[in-house]
Design a protein around this motif. Structure first.
Motif, PDB file in Angstrom:
ATOM      1  N   GLU A 233      -5.498  -4.242  -0.772  1.00  0.00           N
ATOM      2  CA  GLU A 233      -5.381  -4.339  -1.851  1.00  0.00           C
ATOM      3  C   GLU A 233      -6.088  -6.278  -1.615  1.00  0.00           C
ATOM      4  O   GLU A 233      -4.634  -6.565  -1.982  1.00  0.00           O
ATOM      5  CB  GLU A 233      -3.651  -3.985  -2.393  1.00  0.00           C
TER       6      GLU A 233
ATOM      7  N   LYS B  10      -2.921  -5.093  -9.709  1.00  0.00           N
ATOM      8  CA  LYS B  10      -2.395  -6.187  -9.395  1.00  0.00           C
ATOM      9  C   LYS B  10      -1.349  -7.133  -9.994  1.00  0.00           C
ATOM     10  O   LYS B  10      -3.088  -8.112 -10.330  1.00  0.00           O
ATOM     11  CB  LYS B  10      -3.094  -5.954  -7.992  1.00  0.00           C
TER      12      LYS B  10
ATOM     13  N   ILE C 159      -7.313  -1.177  -8.912  1.00  0.00           N
ATOM     14  CA  ILE C 159      -6.414  -1.196  -9.177  1.00  0.00           C
ATOM     15  C   ILE C 159      -5.645  -2.053 -10.244  1.00  0.00           C
ATOM     16  O   ILE C 159      -6.647  -3.295 -10.345  1.00  0.00           O
ATOM     17  CB  ILE C 159      -5.485  -1.070  -7.529  1.00  0.00           C
TER      18      ILE C 159
ATOM     19  N   ALA D  60       1.047  -1.387  -0.309  1.00  0.00           N
ATOM     20  CA  ALA D  60       0.031  -0.183   0.098  1.00  0.00           C
ATOM     21  C   ALA D  60       1.048   0.901   0.066  1.00  0.00           C
ATOM     22  O   ALA D  60       0.397   2.442  -0.017  1.00  0.00           O
ATOM     23  CB  ALA D  60      -1.134  -0.172   1.990  1.00  0.00           C
TER      24      ALA D  60
ATOM     25  N   ARG E 200      -8.987  -1.942  -4.120  1.00  0.00           N
ATOM     26  CA  ARG E 200      -8.046  -1.492  -2.967  1.00  0.00           C
ATOM     27  C   ARG E 200      -9.185  -0.836  -1.970  1.00  0.00           C
ATOM     28  O   ARG E 200      -9.913   0.096  -2.155  1.00  0.00           O
ATOM     29  CB  ARG E 200      -7.112   0.131  -3.240  1.00  0.00           C
TER      30      ARG E 200
ATOM     31  N   SER F  84      -6.039  -0.463   5.063  1.00  0.00           N
ATOM     32  CA  SER F  84      -6.706  -1.065   3.443  1.00  0.00           C
ATOM     33  C   SER F  84      -6.338  -2.355   2.883  1.00  0.00           C
ATOM     34  O   SER F  84      -4.775  -2.539   3.656  1.00  0.00           O
ATOM     35  CB  SER F  84      -5.087   0.401   3.090  1.00  0.00           C
TER      36      SER F  84
ATOM     37  N   THR G 287      -4.650 -11.304  -1.253  1.00  0.00           N
ATOM     38  CA  THR G 287      -4.714  -9.985  -0.422  1.00  0.00           C
ATOM     39  C   THR G 287      -3.485  -9.657   0.089  1.00  0.00           C
ATOM     40  O   THR G 287      -2.533 -10.605   1.287  1.00  0.00           O
ATOM     41  CB  THR G 287      -5.940 -10.758   0.132  1.00  0.00           C
TER      42      THR G 287
END
Length: 678
Positions: free
Chosen positions: A175, A204, A202, A7, A188, A173, A209
């Motif tokens: 992601e 990724k 986003i 993050a 996110r 947070s 996770t």
């Protein structure tokens, strides 16, 4: 020694996260951000603020718990992927080595938990992270057909663990990208844990996770800081050491300062630096999940010492997989020595509880009856009715089933030692009984379902055997022909029992009597009235009926004595007044002048004394004085000028012989001294 987190490429503090109230719109409604149209703000479901407050302030008794919860969630995500991939191997995306990684960033004051499990897309994040008590796992299980549920048994069913992160973090947070979906479908999710959260798409590349906790100030500094890598390792070892997946942190190495060749006097030094290499910090293998045939005794002993901090090896243990409506694994140990607080019933006790190898409770006392509180070990169940924080077991049929199963297993183990012909096992049982025999007796009143099993384990001295070697079964094997009861006597110690006036008739007739000398015996025997259909009779309570062991001549002689001694009996009643409930001619005495007898169901002098020492109110209970018509003192009593003083002395001596205490020792001594002088 900071570690970059997923993050870090976006400043979470700059994200527009409004602190919406708990009565805002439902979680599936969103509001675009004017500065960033892709960033959408969502409000949690109704009353989420109150629920989050409950999670962060009430559900968990200590802040360390978030490590357990987030590691557990990561393990669940990997288990889900493993299950889904059984039908679609492509979900592994050429990365089949499932793992959990924890990274600490001291500069950013963050800690990140990363897994390469099933992952989430935007819809999953809104559904699973925007709704309290729903992690997606329960819904996942609901989709399984009945035939698949057995295969999915490793998949967790806990929902609010994620929110425990808000105990230590002011912002979280997340992601994530779902396995099998494109890199640009990542999401996110950010929230400060009050009334709302934001989501945005986003890119990724990695499946899975990453959850980043931005720690509150009080948890990023000082003794409570979670930026201490060693502290995180200790918490993983405590809570998640036996999760089957590797839990990894970056490896540290010592790097020395470069030495200045031109200045040999420059001080040498160095520091610990992080490498790109990841090291596994948990064992990733639960001892109890392995087959017992594959485990060496030394491994069992080492594991016991590890979980109990006991320097001694255990006396014995049992390791079993229990199948049935409730499935669980039990690894139970009996210690060699009793702890100093064994008889402090309020002291915490119990077994270590794991669910799918995740540590839940250190002392789950609900899984053992109180009289087995000395047992140590582990219970691992795939599913148990826990409260929402996993910290307290709720009473249920499943919990009762496990508790009863543990009790039966321990009693069976002890029975195998007690009845073994192996001298080593017999010695182990003798050691056990010396340390825990009195505690086991508590089960006679606490566990009626196992009362017979417990009774078979008990060992006593007898009027013919001094050691604690005689069981009720042994006694029945030596019983005299015509004997209709198992006779026993309670006393403060063995010497007092063997010299009790109550034994005289039984010694004369060669009838063996069990001698019970523990303080718990009389209480326990209130619950055990027979053994193997043979009545148990306390020879110090009520009238003695020897049945076929007493001939007609003895009965006739006793009746004649009642008539002959009636004047003395009446005078004794008058002299003793309210000290005695009654005075009778005894049929049980041979050598002693008198003894005290209490009625069936009444408290003995020893029991009264014990209850008073415990500060309890004791109901009024008066004994009956029985006198020996053949004793010279009783024969001369009627003509004595000191009748009243002698009556009191005879009563006091009978009370002392029975283990009681004198209300007025000085008065007793005065009477004895006066009688001696006369």
């Amino acid at each position: 020694m900071s570690e970059q987190t997923p993050a870090d490429n976006k400043n979470v503090d700059d994200i527009d996260v409004n602190k919406a109230t708990a009565n805002d719109n439902a979680a599936n409604e969103s509001t675009p951000n004017k500065n960033n149209p892709e960033l959408k703000k969502h409000t949690f479901e109704a009353e989420v603020a109150q629920l989050l407050h409950l999670v962060t302030h009430s559900l968990y008794s200590n802040s360390d718990i978030f490590v357990r919860e987030l590691v557990s969630n990561a393990s669940d995500a990997c288990d889900k992927l493993r299950f889904e991939a059984t039908n679609d191997d492509s979900l592994y995306e050429n990365d089949g080595e499932l793992r959990i990684r924890i990274a600490v960033d001291e500069n950013a004051k963050t800690i990140t938990f990363t897994d390469n499990g099933i992952g989430m897309n935007e819809a999953d994040a809104i559904e699973n992270l925007g709704t309290i008590a729903k992690s997606g796992t329960k819904a996942f299980l609901d989709k399984l057909s009945e035939s698949q549920k057995q295969d999915g048994q490793l998949i967790g069913q806990f929902g609010v663990g994620f929110y425990s992160g808000f105990i230590v973090a002011d912002t979280i947070s997340v992601e994530s990208r779902k396995a099998g979906e494109a890199a640009d479908t990542g999401v996110r999710w950010v929230s400060d844990g009050t009334g709302s959260f934001t989501v945005e798409p986003i890119n990724k590349a990695e499946r899975g996770t990453a959850i980043t906790l931005h720690l509150k100030e009080e948890y990023s500094e000082g003794e409570d800081s979670y930026l201490d890598r060693n502290k995180i390792k200790r918490l993983v070892n405590k809570y998640s050491d036996h999760i089957s997946l590797p839990i990894q942190m970056r490896k540290e190495v010592w790097q020395e300062d470069v030495v200045d060749d031109e200045n040999d006097d420059a001080p040498a030094g160095g520091e610990m630096v992080l490498t790109d290499e990841w090291e596994t910090i948990n064992k990733a293998s639960a001892l109890w999940t392995r087959s017992a045939s594959e485990i060496e005794d030394d491994e069992y002993v080492d594991f016991y010492k590890n979980i109990t901090y006991d320097m001694d090896a255990p006396l014995t243990w049992t390791h079993n997989r229990v199948e049935g409506r409730v499935q669980y694994t039990q690894l139970l140990y009996i210690p060699k020595k009793a702890p100093v607080d064994l008889y402090t019933r309020e002291q915490q006790h119990g077994l270590k509880l794991y669910v799918k190898r995740v540590f839940i409770m250190d002392e789950a006392e609900q899984l053992l009856p109180m009289y087995l509180r000395f047992v140590k070990g582990v219970i691992d169940s795939a599913d148990l009715p826990l409260n929402v924080s996993r910290e307290l077991l709720q009473e249920s049929r499943d919990v009762k089933s496990i508790r009863d199963g543990n009790a039966r297993r321990i009693l069976t183990l002890l029975s195998s030692l007690a009845n073994s012909e192996d001298s080593d096992k017999q010695e182990k049982f003798a050691q056990f009984y010396a340390e825990f025999g009195d505690v086991i007796k508590e089960g006679l009143g606490e566990d009626m379902g196992n009362q017979e099993r417990i009774a078979k384990l008990l060992r006593y001295a007898t009027s013919t055997q001094d050691g604690l070697e005689t069981s009720f079964e042994d006694y029945k094997g030596r019983i005299k022909e015509g004997q209709k009861a198992i006779y026993y006597l309670t006393a403060d110690n063995l010497a007092a029992a063997k010299n009790s006036p109550q034994l005289e008739l039984f010694k004369k007739k060669g009838i063996e009597v069990i001698l019970m000398t523990s303080r718990v015996d009389e209480w326990a025997m209130n619950f055990l009235t027979q053994f193997d259909e043979t009545p148990l009779q306390n020879i110090a309570k009520g009238a003695i009926d020897l049945g076929d062991l007493q001939d007609e001549a003895e009965k006739a002689e006793a009746e004649k004595a009642q008539e002959t001694l009636k004047p003395v009996v009446d005078k004794l009643k008058a002299a003793l007044g309210d000290r005695a409930k009654d005075v009778k001619v005894s049929t049980r005495l041979v050598d002693s002048p008198a003894c005290l007898v209490v009625g069936e169901g009444e408290l003995s002098p020893q029991m009264i004394q014990m209850l008073k020492q415990m500060g309890q109110d004791v109901p009024e209970s008066k004994p009956t004085l029985e006198v020996n018509p053949d004793h010279p003192l009783i024969k001369k009593l009627e003509s004595s000028e000191q009748f009243d003083d002698l009556a009191q002395v005879i009563f006091d001596q009978a009370l002392l012989a029975d283990g009681g205490q004198l209300d007025d020792p000085a008065a007793y001594l005065k009477r004895v001294n006066e009688l001696l002088m006369r």
